[in-house]
Design a protein around this motif. Structure first.
Motif, PDB file in Angstrom:
ATOM      1  N   THR A   1     -83.084 -81.000  38.091  1.00 28.03           N
ATOM      2  CA  THR A   1     -83.713 -82.687  37.152  1.00 28.03           C
ATOM      3  C   THR A   1     -85.280 -82.562  36.445  1.00 28.03           C
ATOM      4  OG1 THR A   1     -82.190 -83.859  39.176  1.00 28.03           O
ATOM      5  CG2 THR A   1     -83.066 -85.193  37.188  1.00 28.03           C
ATOM      6  N   HIS A   2     -84.466 -82.444  35.014  1.00 23.86           N
ATOM      7  CA  HIS A   2     -85.856 -82.366  34.126  1.00 23.86           C
ATOM      8  C   HIS A   2     -86.362 -84.173  34.044  1.00 23.86           C
ATOM      9  CE1 HIS A   2     -86.839 -77.894  33.968  1.00 23.86           C
ATOM     10  NE2 HIS A   2     -85.188 -78.169  33.704  1.00 23.86           N
ATOM     11  N   TYR A   3     -87.162 -84.451  33.887  1.00 20.50           N
ATOM     12  CA  TYR A   3     -87.497 -85.591  33.468  1.00 20.50           C
ATOM     13  C   TYR A   3     -89.264 -85.822  32.966  1.00 20.50           C
ATOM     14  CZ  TYR A   3     -87.149 -91.128  33.477  1.00 20.50           C
ATOM     15  OH  TYR A   3     -87.708 -92.602  33.384  1.00 20.50           O
ATOM     16  N   PRO A   4     -88.908 -85.294  31.864  1.00 16.77           N
ATOM     17  CA  PRO A   4     -90.508 -85.246  30.850  1.00 16.77           C
ATOM     18  C   PRO A   4     -91.010 -86.456  31.403  1.00 16.77           C
ATOM     19  CG  PRO A   4     -88.600 -84.464  29.598  1.00 16.77           C
ATOM     20  CD  PRO A   4     -87.768 -85.286  30.859  1.00 16.77           C
ATOM     21  N   ALA A   5     -92.061 -86.142  30.850  1.00 12.42           N
ATOM     22  CA  ALA A   5     -93.747 -87.062  30.994  1.00 12.42           C
ATOM     23  C   ALA A   5     -93.546 -87.846  31.989  1.00 12.42           C
ATOM     24  CB  ALA A   5     -93.063 -87.663  29.554  1.00 12.42           C
ATOM     25  N   ALA A   6     -93.005 -87.428  33.140  1.00 14.15           N
ATOM     26  CA  ALA A   6     -93.472 -88.555  35.079  1.00 14.15           C
ATOM     27  C   ALA A   6     -93.804 -87.552  35.178  1.00 14.15           C
ATOM     28  CB  ALA A   6     -92.188 -88.349  34.958  1.00 14.15           C
TER      29      ALA A   6
END
Length: 522
Positions: free
Chosen positions: A50-55
């Motif tokens: 799962t990608h969740y940018p800027a986290a």
């Protein structure tokens, strides 16, 4: 055994017919057998990425990894769940009981992930991968040159990928690199405060109005008409004119509180082709599809789809798994043919007879055809493991036929009839023949019983070798005595020939001379 062998000798056409059936079965199996680089890696392990940018890594673990882990532990048959959380990426590994198919494991994981709708952060979309998935990439292209990165990616994503999915055996097409069009909305805090609006009001307006609504049908004169409202944002003017309303306030256009401009979606990687930014297209095949056929179909489609891109665009293939397989298959096939030739040559050197050599050599293709037919029944594919096993088996499949042939000729030299020589010569050697073959099978047979990840490589190897040896044993006890009875002539002097390397190696007895002693006894 004597009754069975006499029945075979009395009905030669039945043995010939059985050999032809075996050859046809082997030909059918090799024509319909999938060709892969490695055996089918059906490992019951599923990775959830799962990608969740800027986290941050802490946010990834709290918002994504832990909820996913809790759902995965509730699945029946799961033996281990582990996760890795780094900045912007969550990877959860789910391991199932050995023997569970990958398709079953993926379905169970997808069912549990559907229950996380509304729990995971907006924009965090889990993606499933398995060990076999990474090896199922069979072709890859880079696209660069004319046109901007947004245009090239849009064409590759919406036109090229959809048409490649129509190629037989293709399961998935992944587009990497390039840019995706976006609108940059830079909020002006002073204007936002003056209008008594919050950032959430702007986000809500963008999400609410950027969609398609279906109102239903209108019945007019017996015909139904669909009523739909298209509120998708298409250009900058649509964004600027978007109405934003706070609580208890009248709506104002977004341009009153923000600067709107064209932009692209942020990305964390870059794809290059020949040193310039490019678009990468990776093609994956279905689990049991023929790699060479899939790649050939992809190449034909790519040759016809070049007109989709602007003039001057270059499309180059950077990965072709079929070349690796073809090269490995060619080398193994070359070794197989050379091994067959050398085996026949050595047979002729030791037998010194043409027809017996050809009869023994004929058991090689029949044994290999029987092996291929059994491989097809068990769902095995032609890969570097099974083809290496076939190459190794070439030198062993003639052993049974050689000892039977030699014993039959020994009885023929005693002036026995062809029927009696074939019958007695085979019966005398049945015990040593069977015991010798089963001894070798006992060494490779246990590989079929291996479990775990080692079984993915050892089981096809052991099954291929064991099947080839058992097939050669059956050929030596049926086909060889029948052919010696029907083909080898009764004239031993003309058939056996005078050149026999074994005869030249045998020591001839030398007469011994005894001289009387000249000494008187003491």
């Amino acid at each position: 055994m004597k009754s069975f062998l006499r029945y075979v000798l009395d009905h030669p056409l039945l043995a010939v017919f059985a050999a032809v059936i075996v050859l046809l079965g082997g030909a059918y199996a090799i024509m319909n057998m999938s060709v892969d680089l490695f055996p089918n890696l059906d490992v019951p392990v599923v990775n959830i990425i799962t990608h969740y940018p800027a986290a941050s890594s802490e946010d990834i673990e709290l918002l994504i990894s832990r909820p996913v882990e809790d759902q995965m532990r509730a699945i029946s048959g799961v033996t281990r769940v582990a996760s890795t959380s780094i900045q912007g990426i969550s990877e959860v590994t789910v391991e199932f009981t050995w023997g569970t198919s990958v398709s079953t494991a993926r379905q169970a994981v997808e069912s549990r992930l559907s229950q996380l709708a509304g729990v995971l952060p907006s924009g965090a979309v889990p993606r499933l991968e398995s060990i076999g998935t990474t090896l199922q990439e069979v072709a890859g292209y880079v696209i660069y040159g004319a046109g901007d990165q947004v245009t090239l990616r849009t064409i590759a994503q919406h036109d090229l990928a959809g048409r490649l999915m129509g190629v037989g055996g293709v399961s998935y097409v992944e587009v990497l690199g390039g840019d995706r069009r976006a609108f940059d909305v830079s909020l002006q805090s002073e204007k936002l405060i003056a209008a008594k609006l919050a950032v959430s009001d702007v986000v809500s307006a963008l999400a609410k109005d950027n969609r398609v609504n279906v109102a239903g049908y209108i019945d007019r004169s017996g015909r139904e008409y669909l009523v739909r409202g298209n509120a998708l944002i298409e250009d900058l003017d649509d964004v600027r004119s978007l109405s934003v309303a706070g609580r208890g306030r009248s709506s104002i256009p977004l341009s009153s509180v923000a600067e709107v401009s064209d932009g692209v979606v942020p990305r964390n990687y870059v794809v290059h082709g020949d040193g310039v930014p490019a678009i990468a297209v990776a093609i994956y095949k279905q689990p049991r599809a023929n790699t060479i056929s899939v790649v050939e179909g992809v190449k034909r489609s790519m040759a016809d789809l070049g007109s989709l891109f602007p003039a001057g665009t270059r499309v180059k293939m950077y990965y072709d798994q079929s070349e690796i397989i073809s090269e490995a298959r060619g080398q193994i096939l070359h070794g197989l043919l050379v091994g067959m030739f050398l085996a026949v040559l050595v047979l002729y050197m030791f037998l010194g007879r043409l027809r017996p050599t050809l009869i023994v050599a004929a058991t090689i293709p029949v044994s290999l055809a029987a092996t291929l037919a059994i491989m097809g029944l068990f769902g095995l594919s032609l890969n570097v493991i099974t083809m290496s096993a076939l190459t190794l088996a070439v030198g062993m499949v003639v052993d049974d036929s050689v000892i039977v042939a030699e014993n039959i000729f020994r009885h023929r030299q005693r002036a026995l009839s062809k029927m009696q020589a074939s019958l007695q010569g085979t019966l005398e050697i049945v015990g040593p023949d069977v015991s010798g073959t089963l001894t070798t099978v006992a060494a490779f047979g246990p590989l079929v019983l291996v479990t775990g990840i080692a079984a993915l490589f050892l089981r096809p190897f052991g099954l291929t070798i064991s099947t080839a040896l058992l097939a050669s044993l059956l050929m030596s006890l049926t086909l060889v005595p029948m052919l010696f009875d029907k083909i080898v002539s009764s004239n031993l002097s003309g058939e056996l020939g005078s050149s026999h390397i074994v005869g030249t190696l045998q020591d001839k007895p030398r007469p011994r001379c005894f001289r009387p002693s000249t000494k008187a006894p003491y």
